[in-house]
Write an enzyme that holds these catalytic residues in place. Sequence first.
Site, short mmCIF file in Angstrom:
data_model
loop_
_atom_site.label_atom_id
_atom_site.label_comp_id
_atom_site.label_asym_id
_atom_site.label_seq_id
_atom_site.Cartn_x
_atom_site.Cartn_y
_atom_site.Cartn_z
N ARG A 102 0.83 -1.21 0.00
CA ARG A 102 0.00 0.00 0.00
C ARG A 102 0.86 1.25 0.00
O ARG A 102 1.91 1.31 0.62
CB ARG A 102 -0.90 0.01 1.23
CG ARG A 102 -1.78 1.25 1.30
CD ARG A 102 -2.66 1.26 2.52
NE ARG A 102 -1.91 1.70 3.70
CZ ARG A 102 -2.45 1.82 4.90
NH1 ARG A 102 -3.71 1.55 5.10
NH2 ARG A 102 -1.72 2.23 5.90
N CYS A 104 0.13 5.57 0.55
CA CYS A 104 -0.85 6.58 0.94
C CYS A 104 -0.26 7.94 0.62
O CYS A 104 0.85 8.25 1.06
CB CYS A 104 -1.20 6.46 2.42
SG CYS A 104 -2.47 7.64 2.93
#
Length: 125
Positions: A102, A104
């Site tokens: 991931r 962000c």
Amino acid sequence: MKTILATAKAPAAIGPYSQGIKSGETLYLSGQLGIDPATGKLAEGVGAQTEQSLKNVRSLLAEAGASVEDVVKVTVFIADMEDFPLVNAAYSKVFTVNPPARSCVAVKALPLGGAVEIEVTAVVR
């Protein structure tokens, strides 16, 4: 060869793009805002927008015969990094076991004044 993914269970594209594309075994889902497809409106608050965004992602995955377990990469865009704990709390309820890679990223603004947008890449066999 690519296949266009589309479902009424996620918001329609608000521009010249597809909700998602399947190419071979790979799914590329366009970023999902926290829009309720039934009302066409953003959910109230960052946590609720994150939950709705992830619900939209799950709907698109299901349309392709996939699930969150097939997701290999997630990119989360948020309008304010101060909201990261709220986004992360909602996110962690969906990706509970063997979470995907991931990123962000805080951005200046998101379409329609959204607080969060989530895009994913998944592999299905």
